[in-house]
Motif scaffolding. Structure first.
Motif, short mmCIF file in Angstrom:
data_model
loop_
_atom_site.label_atom_id
_atom_site.label_comp_id
_atom_site.label_asym_id
_atom_site.label_seq_id
_atom_site.Cartn_x
_atom_site.Cartn_y
_atom_site.Cartn_z
N MET A 1 24.28 34.09 38.03
CA MET A 1 24.80 35.13 38.85
C MET A 1 26.07 35.40 38.38
SD MET A 1 25.35 35.78 42.76
CE MET A 1 26.47 37.71 43.08
N ILE A 2 26.80 36.51 37.71
CA ILE A 2 28.52 36.47 37.68
C ILE A 2 28.59 38.03 38.52
CG2 ILE A 2 30.24 37.22 36.74
CD1 ILE A 2 28.63 35.88 33.83
N LEU A 3 29.97 37.35 39.79
CA LEU A 3 30.42 38.35 40.56
C LEU A 3 32.09 39.01 39.84
CD1 LEU A 3 30.39 40.03 43.63
CD2 LEU A 3 31.47 37.76 44.62
N ALA A 4 32.01 39.97 39.89
CA ALA A 4 33.45 40.19 38.74
C ALA A 4 34.42 40.27 39.71
CB ALA A 4 33.62 41.24 37.79
N PHE A 5 35.49 40.45 39.80
CA PHE A 5 36.05 41.44 40.59
C PHE A 5 37.63 42.02 39.56
CE2 PHE A 5 40.93 40.98 41.71
CZ PHE A 5 41.08 42.18 42.74
N LYS A 6 37.75 43.54 39.55
CA LYS A 6 39.21 43.75 38.66
C LYS A 6 39.88 44.80 39.77
CE LYS A 6 39.89 46.77 34.45
NZ LYS A 6 38.90 47.51 34.14
N CYS A 7 41.15 43.98 39.83
CA CYS A 7 42.25 45.04 39.86
C CYS A 7 42.72 46.05 39.88
CB CYS A 7 43.43 44.06 40.55
SG CYS A 7 45.43 44.17 41.27
N GLU A 8 43.45 46.76 39.95
CA GLU A 8 43.72 48.13 39.60
C GLU A 8 44.41 48.24 39.08
OE1 GLU A 8 45.57 50.92 42.99
OE2 GLU A 8 43.07 50.68 44.21
N GLY A 10 44.93 45.47 36.03
CA GLY A 10 43.59 45.11 35.17
C GLY A 10 43.45 43.77 35.21
N ASN A 11 44.34 43.02 35.83
CA ASN A 11 43.73 41.35 36.43
C ASN A 11 42.42 41.64 36.54
OD1 ASN A 11 43.82 38.80 37.19
ND2 ASN A 11 44.42 39.33 38.83
N HIS A 12 41.97 40.72 35.86
CA HIS A 12 40.14 40.47 36.34
C HIS A 12 39.74 39.39 36.17
CE1 HIS A 12 35.61 41.61 34.78
NE2 HIS A 12 35.77 40.44 33.86
N VAL A 13 39.03 39.05 37.15
CA VAL A 13 37.82 37.20 37.92
C VAL A 13 36.66 37.82 37.36
CG1 VAL A 13 38.42 35.53 39.44
CG2 VAL A 13 40.85 36.87 38.54
N GLU A 32 36.46 32.12 38.21
CA GLU A 32 36.54 31.59 37.21
C GLU A 32 38.07 31.04 36.23
OE1 GLU A 32 36.87 34.53 33.37
OE2 GLU A 32 37.17 34.98 34.95
N ASP A 33 38.71 31.71 37.07
CA ASP A 33 40.32 31.30 36.77
C ASP A 33 41.12 31.67 38.21
OD1 ASP A 33 43.19 30.43 35.90
OD2 ASP A 33 43.46 31.99 34.25
N ASP A 34 41.31 30.58 38.82
CA ASP A 34 41.69 30.62 40.47
C ASP A 34 42.94 30.96 39.95
OD1 ASP A 34 42.97 27.86 39.85
OD2 ASP A 34 41.98 27.09 41.03
N GLU A 35 43.90 30.60 38.89
CA GLU A 35 45.32 31.14 39.10
C GLU A 35 45.18 32.44 38.95
OE1 GLU A 35 47.59 29.49 36.11
OE2 GLU A 35 46.83 27.20 36.70
N ARG A 36 44.65 33.89 38.58
CA ARG A 36 45.06 34.99 38.79
C ARG A 36 44.92 35.75 39.92
NH1 ARG A 36 41.88 37.16 33.57
NH2 ARG A 36 42.86 35.88 31.83
#
Length: 64
Positions: A1-8, A10-13, A32-36
């Motif tokens: 499973m992949i759950l995607a977050f995309k901020c307004e 353009g940041n995508h995690v 995937e990347d906890d610095e974002r």
């Protein structure tokens, strides 16, 4: 499973399930990347905070 977050901005995690399970058989999601993005727990849910533009998104958790 992949759950995607995309901020307004353009940041995508992505959050990935790697097969690790808790005592109830539910899979853990790992970043995937906890610095974002920052995940800030609260009393009735949590807040996702974009580390690029600092926008916040609140997710409330209800009990069923």
């Amino acid at each position: 499973m992949i759950l995607a977050f995309k901020c307004e901005c353009g940041n995508h995690v992505d959050f990935h399930a790697f097969g690790d399970r808790d005592e109830h058989g539910r899979q853990w999601l790992e970043l995937e990347d906890d610095e974002r993005i920052a995940i800030i727990p609260g009393k009735d849910g949590f807040v996702l905070k974009c580390n690029f533009c600092k926008e916040t998104y609140r997710i409330s958790v209800s009990t069923v």
